[in-house]
Design a protein around this motif. Structure first.
Motif, PDB file in Angstrom:
ATOM      1  N   SER A   1      -8.564  -7.807   9.317  1.00 48.66           N
ATOM      2  CA  SER A   1      -7.341  -8.352   9.865  1.00 48.66           C
ATOM      3  C   SER A   1      -7.850  -9.510  10.900  1.00 48.66           C
ATOM      4  O   SER A   1      -7.219 -10.569  10.746  1.00 48.66           O
ATOM      5  CB  SER A   1      -6.796  -7.302  10.663  1.00 48.66           C
ATOM      6  N   ALA A   2      -8.800  -9.308  11.629  1.00 49.65           N
ATOM      7  CA  ALA A   2      -9.125 -10.313  12.795  1.00 49.65           C
ATOM      8  C   ALA A   2      -9.720 -11.557  11.779  1.00 49.65           C
ATOM      9  O   ALA A   2      -9.476 -12.768  12.248  1.00 49.65           O
ATOM     10  CB  ALA A   2     -10.257 -10.016  13.494  1.00 49.65           C
ATOM     11  N   TYR A   3     -10.377 -11.607  10.801  1.00 50.54           N
ATOM     12  CA  TYR A   3     -10.921 -12.492   9.998  1.00 50.54           C
ATOM     13  C   TYR A   3     -10.396 -12.947   8.831  1.00 50.54           C
ATOM     14  O   TYR A   3     -10.829 -13.902   7.984  1.00 50.54           O
ATOM     15  CB  TYR A   3     -12.554 -12.408   9.723  1.00 50.54           C
TER      16      TYR A   3
ATOM     17  N   SER B   1     -13.880   2.036   6.961  1.00 50.87           N
ATOM     18  CA  SER B   1     -13.997   2.382   8.289  1.00 50.87           C
ATOM     19  C   SER B   1     -12.752   1.843   8.940  1.00 50.87           C
ATOM     20  O   SER B   1     -12.087   0.790   8.533  1.00 50.87           O
ATOM     21  CB  SER B   1     -15.305   2.146   8.932  1.00 50.87           C
ATOM     22  N   THR B   2     -12.200   2.283  10.274  1.00 49.78           N
ATOM     23  CA  THR B   2     -11.139   1.647  10.798  1.00 49.78           C
ATOM     24  C   THR B   2     -11.939   0.222  11.366  1.00 49.78           C
ATOM     25  O   THR B   2     -11.269  -0.674  11.338  1.00 49.78           O
ATOM     26  CB  THR B   2     -10.953   2.591  12.176  1.00 49.78           C
ATOM     27  N   GLY B   3     -13.105   0.234  11.785  1.00 51.17           N
ATOM     28  CA  GLY B   3     -13.642  -1.061  12.180  1.00 51.17           C
ATOM     29  C   GLY B   3     -13.584  -2.166  11.167  1.00 51.17           C
ATOM     30  O   GLY B   3     -13.362  -3.193  11.209  1.00 51.17           O
ATOM     31  N   GLU B   4     -13.979  -1.808   9.975  1.00 50.37           N
ATOM     32  CA  GLU B   4     -13.961  -2.791   8.800  1.00 50.37           C
ATOM     33  C   GLU B   4     -12.752  -3.218   8.566  1.00 50.37           C
ATOM     34  O   GLU B   4     -12.188  -4.663   8.438  1.00 50.37           O
ATOM     35  CB  GLU B   4     -14.484  -2.600   7.537  1.00 50.37           C
TER      36      GLU B   4
ATOM     37  N   GLY C   1      -7.469 -18.592  -8.987  1.00 50.84           N
ATOM     38  CA  GLY C   1      -8.099 -18.494  -7.638  1.00 50.84           C
ATOM     39  C   GLY C   1      -7.445 -18.209  -6.610  1.00 50.84           C
ATOM     40  O   GLY C   1      -7.868 -17.510  -5.480  1.00 50.84           O
ATOM     41  N   GLY C   2      -6.107 -18.666  -6.676  1.00 53.61           N
ATOM     42  CA  GLY C   2      -5.344 -18.190  -5.331  1.00 53.61           C
ATOM     43  C   GLY C   2      -5.207 -16.906  -4.900  1.00 53.61           C
ATOM     44  O   GLY C   2      -5.075 -16.595  -3.672  1.00 53.61           O
ATOM     45  N   ARG C   3      -5.655 -15.799  -5.940  1.00 49.67           N
ATOM     46  CA  ARG C   3      -5.186 -14.350  -5.404  1.00 49.67           C
ATOM     47  C   ARG C   3      -6.374 -14.083  -4.783  1.00 49.67           C
ATOM     48  O   ARG C   3      -6.332 -12.887  -4.020  1.00 49.67           O
ATOM     49  CB  ARG C   3      -5.329 -13.564  -6.974  1.00 49.67           C
ATOM     50  N   TYR C   4      -7.483 -14.729  -4.660  1.00 51.60           N
ATOM     51  CA  TYR C   4      -8.509 -14.379  -3.653  1.00 51.60           C
ATOM     52  C   TYR C   4      -8.213 -15.272  -2.200  1.00 51.60           C
ATOM     53  O   TYR C   4      -9.224 -15.014  -1.437  1.00 51.60           O
ATOM     54  CB  TYR C   4     -10.168 -14.935  -4.107  1.00 51.60           C
ATOM     55  N   ASP C   5      -7.272 -15.997  -2.186  1.00 55.81           N
ATOM     56  CA  ASP C   5      -7.087 -16.877  -0.943  1.00 55.81           C
ATOM     57  C   ASP C   5      -6.273 -16.112  -0.038  1.00 55.81           C
ATOM     58  O   ASP C   5      -5.068 -15.532  -0.435  1.00 55.81           O
ATOM     59  CB  ASP C   5      -6.535 -17.988  -1.272  1.00 55.81           C
ATOM     60  N   ASP C   6      -6.670 -15.802   1.399  1.00 56.65           N
ATOM     61  CA  ASP C   6      -5.820 -15.038   2.271  1.00 56.65           C
ATOM     62  C   ASP C   6      -4.621 -16.019   2.876  1.00 56.65           C
ATOM     63  O   ASP C   6      -3.851 -15.348   3.416  1.00 56.65           O
ATOM     64  CB  ASP C   6      -6.826 -14.519   3.445  1.00 56.65           C
ATOM     65  N   GLY C   7      -4.709 -17.182   2.712  1.00 59.42           N
ATOM     66  CA  GLY C   7      -3.496 -18.155   2.875  1.00 59.42           C
ATOM     67  C   GLY C   7      -3.425 -18.408   4.381  1.00 59.42           C
ATOM     68  O   GLY C   7      -4.355 -17.871   5.155  1.00 59.42           O
TER      69      GLY C   7
ATOM     70  N   PRO D   1      -2.752 -12.331  10.056  1.00 57.24           N
ATOM     71  CA  PRO D   1      -2.221 -11.053  10.250  1.00 57.24           C
ATOM     72  C   PRO D   1      -2.146 -10.602  11.708  1.00 57.24           C
ATOM     73  O   PRO D   1      -3.079 -11.070  12.445  1.00 57.24           O
ATOM     74  CB  PRO D   1      -3.025 -10.064   9.196  1.00 57.24           C
ATOM     75  N   THR D   2      -1.303  -9.867  11.862  1.00 55.54           N
ATOM     76  CA  THR D   2      -1.302  -9.384  13.330  1.00 55.54           C
ATOM     77  C   THR D   2      -2.152  -8.153  13.429  1.00 55.54           C
ATOM     78  O   THR D   2      -2.472  -7.353  12.247  1.00 55.54           O
ATOM     79  CB  THR D   2       0.259  -8.930  13.740  1.00 55.54           C
ATOM     80  N   LEU D   3      -3.026  -8.122  14.632  1.00 56.09           N
ATOM     81  CA  LEU D   3      -4.146  -7.160  14.769  1.00 56.09           C
ATOM     82  C   LEU D   3      -3.421  -6.012  15.045  1.00 56.09           C
ATOM     83  O   LEU D   3      -2.461  -5.983  15.904  1.00 56.09           O
ATOM     84  CB  LEU D   3      -5.030  -7.440  15.860  1.00 56.09           C
ATOM     85  N   ARG D   4      -3.777  -4.679  14.185  1.00 62.04           N
ATOM     86  CA  ARG D   4      -3.179  -3.395  14.682  1.00 62.04           C
ATOM     87  C   ARG D   4      -4.194  -2.972  15.912  1.00 62.04           C
ATOM     88  O   ARG D   4      -5.361  -2.930  15.777  1.00 62.04           O
ATOM     89  CB  ARG D   4      -3.235  -2.435  13.420  1.00 62.04           C
TER      90      ARG D   4
END
Length: 299
Positions: A105-107, A97-100, A50-56, A60-63
């Motif tokens: 990244s933000a979430y 999209s760029t938005g998604e 299940g860890g492969r679904y975990d973002d940890g 991440p740094t927002l682009r």
């Protein structure tokens, strides 16, 4: 829980309407699959893959949001070294999209989203998707005009009313309606459409088909595809078709899809009968609105 399910399955089988799901799928629906119910923790599930679904834990740094560019603004030849997007664009772009991508990244959902893109999103229809489309008797169509104002509409017909024209094209018919042409009007300004097909009866699964659309008269499409079905009920002959070039096709998961039972009914295709069309169900008639005619018409 499984013992309860086993005790109830014969009862469910006896009450299941024709066309409903198999006992195995009902077993899956009724089973309590939450980690808390079994007393197991999230980390225990992660140890089983299940860890492969975990973002940890790392955020991440927002682009930066890339501004929209016209074709004339884009550099000719290799990307300049200072271009922060150069390395990314040398590889195949991800869907979406760029938005998604920024919100992923933000979430902190980038890893889950990338897995979904890589496992589930296609740029064409595979054989199973085509079979699914041919089995559907309704679809939800999303369109937007040139200003981005949106509209969502229901389209329906007998199974297979949406024609699969190949791996990358489908077509759905436009019958005589209320004359507003809301969806077709949007497509005439903005060709991007989204189609959602949902099986509410058997598999409880959905399919998204997104792409670019064009409008063809019935005779023009038949000249290209003479094999289009022609056994129409009275009042249901297509006036024209919307042909969609597939850009994305992907699953809509079943966990929130309600189960429904089909009921036979007589449909009055093409009718102008007020009661059969629903009349003024939402009591809108007579309500003042900006586009009401304020001055009497004179011939």
């Amino acid at each position: 829980m499984r013992r309860v399910i086993a005790d109830w399955l014969p009862h469910l089988e006896s009450r299941r309407p024709s066309g409903m799901a198999t006992a195995e799928l009902l077993d899956l629906e009724l089973a309590d699959s939450s980690p808390s119910a079994s007393g197991r923790t999230r980390s225990e599930f992660a140890g089983e893959g299940g860890g492969r679904y975990d973002d940890g834990p790392t955020r991440p740094t927002l682009r930066p949001v890339r501004p929209q560019e016209s074709i004339s603004d884009q550099p000719v030849g290799p990307h300049r070294p200072e271009d922060p997007f150069a390395a990314e664009e040398e590889h195949s772009a991800l869907p979406g999209s760029t938005g998604e991508h920024l919100l992923q990244s933000a979430y902190e959902t980038e890893r889950r989203a990338r897995k979904f893109y890589e496992d589930q999103v296609l740029d064409h229809l595979n054989e199973r998707m085509k079979e699914f489309i041919r089995s559907m008797s309704m679809a939800f169509i999303a369109t937007a005009d040139g200003h981005g104002e949106c509209d969502s509409s229901l389209r329906a017909g007998p199974e297979g009313f949406i024609e699969v024209l190949g791996d990358r094209h489908v077509a759905y018919p436009e019958y005589r309606g209320n004359g507003v042409m809301a969806s077709l009007g949007n497509i005439s300004e903005n060709p991007h459409v989204g189609i959602l097909l949902v099986d509410f009866v058997d598999a409880l699964i959905g399919l998204h088909v997104n792409g670019k659309a064009r409008i063809l008269e019935d005779a023009d499409l038949r000249a290209i595809h003479p094999g289009l079905r022609s056994d129409f009920e009275r009042g249901r002959k297509p006036e024209r078709w919307v042909v969609v070039q597939v850009e994305e096709a992907y699953i809509h998961c079943r966990k929130h899809i309600p189960r429904m039972a089909p009921v036979s009914r007589n449909r009055a295709w093409g009718t102008d009968d007020v009661k059969r069309k629903g009349g003024d169900y939402f009591a809108a008639k007579g309500t003042p609105r900006p586009w009401h005619q304020t001055q009497p018409q004179h011939d």
